[in-house]
Design an enzyme around this catalytic site. Structure first.
Site, PDB file in Angstrom:
ATOM      1  N   THR A 199       0.848  -1.232  -0.092  1.00 16.00           N
ATOM      2  CA  THR A 199       0.038  -0.148  -0.074  1.00 16.00           C
ATOM      3  C   THR A 199       0.791   0.996   0.002  1.00 16.00           C
ATOM      4  O   THR A 199       2.179   1.178   0.375  1.00 16.00           O
ATOM      5  CB  THR A 199      -1.008  -0.069   1.086  1.00 16.00           C
ATOM      6  OG1 THR A 199      -1.849   1.149   1.091  1.00 16.00           O
ATOM      7  CG2 THR A 199      -0.307  -0.045   2.585  1.00 16.00           C
ATOM      8  N   ARG A 200       0.431   2.345  -0.568  1.00 14.30           N
ATOM      9  CA  ARG A 200       0.975   3.532  -0.442  1.00 14.30           C
ATOM     10  C   ARG A 200      -0.130   4.623   0.209  1.00 14.30           C
ATOM     11  O   ARG A 200      -0.027   5.855   0.217  1.00 14.30           O
ATOM     12  CB  ARG A 200       1.547   4.062  -1.849  1.00 14.30           C
ATOM     13  CG  ARG A 200       0.589   3.858  -2.898  1.00 14.30           C
ATOM     14  CD  ARG A 200       0.798   4.679  -4.213  1.00 14.30           C
ATOM     15  NE  ARG A 200       0.267   5.900  -4.294  1.00 14.30           N
ATOM     16  CZ  ARG A 200      -1.108   6.033  -4.972  1.00 14.30           C
ATOM     17  NH1 ARG A 200      -1.689   4.993  -5.601  1.00 14.30           N
ATOM     18  NH2 ARG A 200      -1.686   7.238  -5.133  1.00 14.30           N
ATOM     19  N   HIS A 204      -7.612   1.948   6.454  1.00 16.89           N
ATOM     20  CA  HIS A 204      -8.896   1.953   7.286  1.00 16.89           C
ATOM     21  C   HIS A 204      -9.469   0.685   7.481  1.00 16.89           C
ATOM     22  O   HIS A 204      -8.735  -0.444   7.054  1.00 16.89           O
ATOM     23  CB  HIS A 204      -9.898   2.919   6.305  1.00 16.89           C
ATOM     24  CG  HIS A 204      -9.257   4.200   6.170  1.00 16.89           C
ATOM     25  ND1 HIS A 204      -8.956   5.148   7.322  1.00 16.89           N
ATOM     26  CD2 HIS A 204      -8.777   4.826   5.140  1.00 16.89           C
ATOM     27  CE1 HIS A 204      -8.223   6.253   6.751  1.00 16.89           C
ATOM     28  NE2 HIS A 204      -8.202   6.050   5.421  1.00 16.89           N
ATOM     29  N   HIS A 207      -9.365  -1.994   4.417  1.00 16.63           N
ATOM     30  CA  HIS A 207      -8.216  -2.570   4.106  1.00 16.63           C
ATOM     31  C   HIS A 207      -7.955  -3.691   5.183  1.00 16.63           C
ATOM     32  O   HIS A 207      -7.507  -4.836   4.883  1.00 16.63           O
ATOM     33  CB  HIS A 207      -6.929  -1.865   4.297  1.00 16.63           C
ATOM     34  CG  HIS A 207      -7.325  -0.587   3.419  1.00 16.63           C
ATOM     35  ND1 HIS A 207      -7.833   0.815   3.819  1.00 16.63           N
ATOM     36  CD2 HIS A 207      -6.975  -0.322   1.905  1.00 16.63           C
ATOM     37  CE1 HIS A 207      -7.985   1.606   2.662  1.00 16.63           C
ATOM     38  NE2 HIS A 207      -7.215   0.826   1.637  1.00 16.63           N
ATOM     39  N   ARG A 293      -7.740  -3.995  -6.987  1.00 17.91           N
ATOM     40  CA  ARG A 293      -8.305  -3.240  -8.257  1.00 17.91           C
ATOM     41  C   ARG A 293      -7.230  -2.067  -8.546  1.00 17.91           C
ATOM     42  O   ARG A 293      -6.666  -1.428  -7.639  1.00 17.91           O
ATOM     43  CB  ARG A 293      -9.483  -2.717  -7.791  1.00 17.91           C
ATOM     44  CG  ARG A 293     -10.414  -2.360  -8.936  1.00 17.91           C
ATOM     45  CD  ARG A 293     -11.643  -1.383  -8.496  1.00 17.91           C
ATOM     46  NE  ARG A 293     -12.459  -0.996  -9.735  1.00 17.91           N
ATOM     47  CZ  ARG A 293     -12.251   0.134 -10.055  1.00 17.91           C
ATOM     48  NH1 ARG A 293     -11.253   1.028  -9.403  1.00 17.91           N
ATOM     49  NH2 ARG A 293     -12.951   0.605 -11.345  1.00 17.91           N
ATOM     50  N   VAL A 334     -13.385  -4.049  -0.660  1.00 17.54           N
ATOM     51  CA  VAL A 334     -14.343  -4.596   0.229  1.00 17.54           C
ATOM     52  C   VAL A 334     -15.065  -3.231   0.547  1.00 17.54           C
ATOM     53  O   VAL A 334     -14.559  -2.254   0.495  1.00 17.54           O
ATOM     54  CB  VAL A 334     -13.931  -5.217   1.586  1.00 17.54           C
ATOM     55  CG1 VAL A 334     -13.221  -6.521   1.224  1.00 17.54           C
ATOM     56  CG2 VAL A 334     -13.094  -4.307   2.292  1.00 17.54           C
ATOM     57  N   ARG A 452      16.270  42.554  -5.696  1.00 18.42           N
ATOM     58  CA  ARG A 452      14.814  42.161  -5.284  1.00 18.42           C
ATOM     59  C   ARG A 452      14.414  40.742  -4.968  1.00 18.42           C
ATOM     60  O   ARG A 452      13.645  40.315  -4.077  1.00 18.42           O
ATOM     61  CB  ARG A 452      14.051  43.168  -5.857  1.00 18.42           C
ATOM     62  CG  ARG A 452      14.417  44.643  -5.912  1.00 18.42           C
ATOM     63  CD  ARG A 452      13.369  45.381  -6.732  1.00 18.42           C
ATOM     64  NE  ARG A 452      13.684  46.984  -6.893  1.00 18.42           N
ATOM     65  CZ  ARG A 452      13.237  48.014  -6.383  1.00 18.42           C
ATOM     66  NH1 ARG A 452      12.316  47.760  -5.631  1.00 18.42           N
ATOM     67  NH2 ARG A 452      13.693  49.263  -6.773  1.00 18.42           N
ATOM     68  N   ALA A 479       7.909  44.315  -3.359  1.00 17.22           N
ATOM     69  CA  ALA A 479       7.496  43.149  -4.156  1.00 17.22           C
ATOM     70  C   ALA A 479       7.175  43.485  -5.823  1.00 17.22           C
ATOM     71  O   ALA A 479       5.821  43.351  -5.824  1.00 17.22           O
ATOM     72  CB  ALA A 479       6.804  42.061  -3.523  1.00 17.22           C
TER      73      ALA A 479
HETATM   74  N1  PPS Z   1      15.635  51.823  -5.026  1.00 17.53           N
HETATM   75  C1  PPS Z   1      14.981  51.584  -4.161  1.00 17.53           C
HETATM   76  N2  PPS Z   1      13.455  51.063  -4.596  1.00 17.53           N
HETATM   77  C2  PPS Z   1      12.572  50.903  -3.758  1.00 17.53           C
HETATM   78  N3  PPS Z   1      12.860  51.013  -2.136  1.00 17.53           N
HETATM   79  C3  PPS Z   1      13.914  51.624  -2.060  1.00 17.53           C
HETATM   80  C4  PPS Z   1      14.965  51.805  -2.816  1.00 17.53           C
HETATM   81  N4  PPS Z   1      16.033  52.201  -1.992  1.00 17.53           N
HETATM   82  C5  PPS Z   1      15.665  51.871  -0.725  1.00 17.53           C
HETATM   83  N5  PPS Z   1      14.274  51.615  -0.740  1.00 17.53           N
HETATM   84  C6  PPS Z   1      13.654  51.745   0.497  1.00 17.53           C
HETATM   85  O1  PPS Z   1      13.495  50.163   0.877  1.00 17.53           O
HETATM   86  C7  PPS Z   1      12.158  49.571   1.349  1.00 17.53           C
HETATM   87  C8  PPS Z   1      11.714  48.871   0.200  1.00 17.53           C
HETATM   88  O2  PPS Z   1      12.316  47.486   0.491  1.00 17.53           O
HETATM   89  P1  PPS Z   1      11.736  46.173  -0.070  1.00 17.53           P
HETATM   90  O3  PPS Z   1      12.626  45.130   0.498  1.00 17.53           O
HETATM   91  O4  PPS Z   1      10.306  46.127   0.430  1.00 17.53           O
HETATM   92  O5  PPS Z   1      11.960  46.119  -1.659  1.00 17.53           O
HETATM   93  S1  PPS Z   1      11.676  44.929  -2.634  1.00 17.53           S
HETATM   94  O6  PPS Z   1      10.416  44.408  -2.411  1.00 17.53           O
HETATM   95  O7  PPS Z   1      12.968  44.258  -2.515  1.00 17.53           O
HETATM   96  O8  PPS Z   1      11.620  45.531  -4.157  1.00 17.53           O
HETATM   97  C9  PPS Z   1      11.358  51.011   1.083  1.00 17.53           C
HETATM   98  O9  PPS Z   1      10.731  51.451   2.314  1.00 17.53           O
HETATM   99  P2  PPS Z   1       9.251  50.870   2.756  1.00 17.53           P
HETATM  100  O10 PPS Z   1       8.414  51.012   1.779  1.00 17.53           O
HETATM  101  O11 PPS Z   1       9.213  51.844   4.058  1.00 17.53           O
HETATM  102  O12 PPS Z   1       9.358  49.485   3.268  1.00 17.53           O
HETATM  103  C10 PPS Z   1      12.205  51.957   0.503  1.00 17.53           C
HETATM  104  O13 PPS Z   1      12.086  53.170   1.556  1.00 17.53           O
END
Ligand code: PPS
Length: 574
Positions: A199-200, A204, A207, A293, A334, A452, A479
């Protein structure tokens, strides 16, 4: 007496090479090496301990082609699945792999030398042919075919092995028996007729009933012999399953059944795999083998049709039963009859009699939602184990992943969300604020796309680990890139919930709200590659929630996130 091994002799290479292991280990230090993959490690373990008798190594070209085309080794012995050591061109060049060369095979976990391979040949397998003949179709919906094309490397190295040591195990060690150990165990127990159950999946009541019926029919003892190597992607992990089997074992009458774990890498090869499984069990000394089966079935092909018929495995095994030399016990699943409160094989259910079953999907749904799992279906001890490993949503971890421009307000919402979630007391809440993450995880990184992406990947890793442990993680980076956000989602959602919240405050508003004047500095050129100015922000199209702080208060934003979590069952009682 235990069953004769396939080919007549149990090829326990540990026993055979016991005297020269120290010499072999010393030699291995001087040899070129191959670090095994997870699959190769499983295969190696069963070659070395005799589970794959009569194999004494990885298939050479002649054996490989013969197995693929005729289901036999070149010497005519029945063998249905190719056991190959796949390597890349680079590995061949780097380790100078060539006929008669000796190569050390290393455990991928700690680089311990486990065996020495004396190379017979290096050859290029015909993967399409292997897929068609062994697995029935060159269709990537089959996990073994995907493995063949996407994971297995281009060449195979054939050759014989000498055993240095067995791979170390740290889990359920007492329940792992090699064929030699299992044979000795049967002897000690004075078991002569043993029916094995493969069995994998969790087991229950059905079985338990099926296996007891098989034992009763054949006047045999029972070996529960589950696979703990590699199974079908998406299966319940083996830690949980072994806890289930252990909870189930006391439900057999004393002395009737034993549990032994098999470190096999399954291929989900249906009929051919059933024959292979039977041969492996024969090598473990077993006399009878249950084939149910859809044995080792991979599910549906890319056209939505089952790869194999439900009884194809039973038919193939029946066809070769004399050569396999193990008595096959074909079994229908079963099923439960609520009127008579008994389990009956599906083909013996009288006309008009109502039966009940709970499918794997339904079971997972009940585990997820915390809905009851009836006692007719499983034992409370088994259900307890499953519930521990599959807690309901309100005990699972999740990550709230904010994305948005600097000064968009995401940090304020993230902090308020942490406070709000802290009221719940059900899980710890961690906030990875952008400034902390940059200081603690990514202090050496700048703001290029690459940096980033690494920054986001690190935060995703931490959030994933928190989510896995049942906590709530809140991350709030800018991000700005889709691919990094998607990769973060992939990392985290395998462990629990993932919600992408886009704080979509327009750039002009962010600039207005920026108390530290960072945008001004960036405009003056003092900060380069600033998101929204001279670096892009890719607006997410897959956000679970979009918030514009010019339209919504922080409280409102937090409440919307709470509503989302409640809807999916992460907060509130189930
Ligand atoms: N070039 C550049 N571009 C954007 N942000 C900059 C940069 N240099 C410094 N900061 C300051 O770093 C904070 C953003 O960092 P993050 O780690 O959120 O950036 S990222 O997600 O890796 O793009 C961000 O601060 P917070 O928004 O207060 O978190 C920025 O004030």
């Amino acid at each position: 007496m235990a069953n004769t091994p396939h080919g007549g002799v149990l090829k326990d290479l540990y026993l055979r090479d016991a005297d020269k292991q120290t010499t072999l280990a010393a030699e291995a230090e001087t040899l070129p090496s191959i670090v095994l993959t997870e699959r190769q490690l499983c295969d190696l373990e069963l070659i070395l301990n005799g589970g794959f008798s009569p194999l004494e190594g990885f298939l050479n070209q002649k054996d490989y082609e013969s197995v693929v085309e005729k289901m036999r080794l070149a010497n005519g012995l029945l063998w249905t699945i190719p056991i190959t050591l796949d390597v890349s061109k680079e590995q061949i060049e780097e380790s100078k792999i060539a006929p008669s060369k000796r190569i050390a095979l290393l455990d991928p976990r700690d680089y311990t030398a486990l065996a020495t391979l004396t190379v017979e040949d290096v050859y290029k397998p015909n993967k399409v042919k292997e897929a068609e003949l062994v697995y029935g179709a060159n269709d990537l919906a089959h996990p073994a075919v995907t493995y063949l094309h996407d994971i297995a490397k281009e060449f195979n190295v054939g050759g014989t092995l000498e055993a240095i040591q067995s791979p170390s195990h740290y889990d359920y060690v007492a329940n792992r028996y090699t064929p030699t150990e299992l044979r000795a165990h049967f002897k000690k127990l004075q078991w002569t007729r043993v029916v094995a159950f493969q069995t994998r999946n969790p087991m229950h009541r059905a079985h338990r009933e099926l296996t007891v019926r098989a034992a009763r029919q054949r006047k045999a003892h029972l070996l529960i012999h589950p696979v703990v190597g590699l199974t079908k992607p998406g299966d319940i992990d083996h830690y949980t399953r072994v806890r289930v089997y252990k909870a189930l074992m006391p439900k057999y009458p004393n002395g009737m059944a034993e549990l032994s774990l098999l470190p096999l890498a399954m291929r989900m090869g249906g009929p051919r795999e059933a024959v292979w499984h039977a041969l492996i069990r024969k090598n473990h000394g077993v006399t009878h083998f249950i084939v149910g089966r859809d044995h080792a079935g991979p599910g549906k092909n890319s056209q939505g049709v089952d790869f194999y018929g439900p009884y194809d495995a039973q038919i193939l095994v029946e066809e070769y039963k004399n050569e396999i030399g193990i008595e096959i016990v074909p079994f229908q699943m079963v099923t439960y009859s609520p009127d008579t409160d008994e389990y009956i094989p599906a083909d013996e259910v009288p006309e008009g009699v109502k039966t009940l079953n709970i499918s794997g999907t339904e079971l997972r749904r009940r585990l997820k939602t915390g809905l009851p799992i009836p006692e007719w279906f499983s034992y409370p001890e088994v259900v307890r184990v499953l519930r521990q490993s599959h807690p309901p949503r309100n005990q699972q971890g999740f990550t709230i992943f904010f994305t948005g421009l600097h000064a968009s307000g995401k940090n304020a919402i993230a902090r308020a969300l942490q406070v709000s979630l802290n009221q719940e007391y059900t899980r710890s809440v961690s906030l990875l604020a952008s400034e902390n993450s940059r200081a603690e995880l990514s202090s050496e990184l700048g703001f290029s796309k690459r940096d980033r992406d690494i920054n986001i990947a690190r935060q995703a890793f931490v959030a994933g680990e928190l989510t896995r442990s049942g906590a709530a993680a809140i991350v709030a980076p800018i991000a700005p890139y889709n691919d990094a956000r998607n990769a973060a989602k992939k990392t985290i959602e395998q462990f629990g919930g993932f919600y992408l919240v886009h704080v979509a405050t327009p750039l002009e508003e962010c600039i207005k709200r920026d108390r530290d004047g960072i945008y001004e500095r960036a405009k003056r050129g003092e900060i380069k590659e600033f998101t929204g100015l001279d670096a892009p922000y890719e607006v997410p199209t897959n956000a679970d929630l979009t918030i514009d702080i010019t339209q919504q208060s922080v409280s409102q934003a937090v409440h919307e996130i709470i509503l989302l979590l409640e809807k999916d069952g992460y907060i509130g009682s189930a």
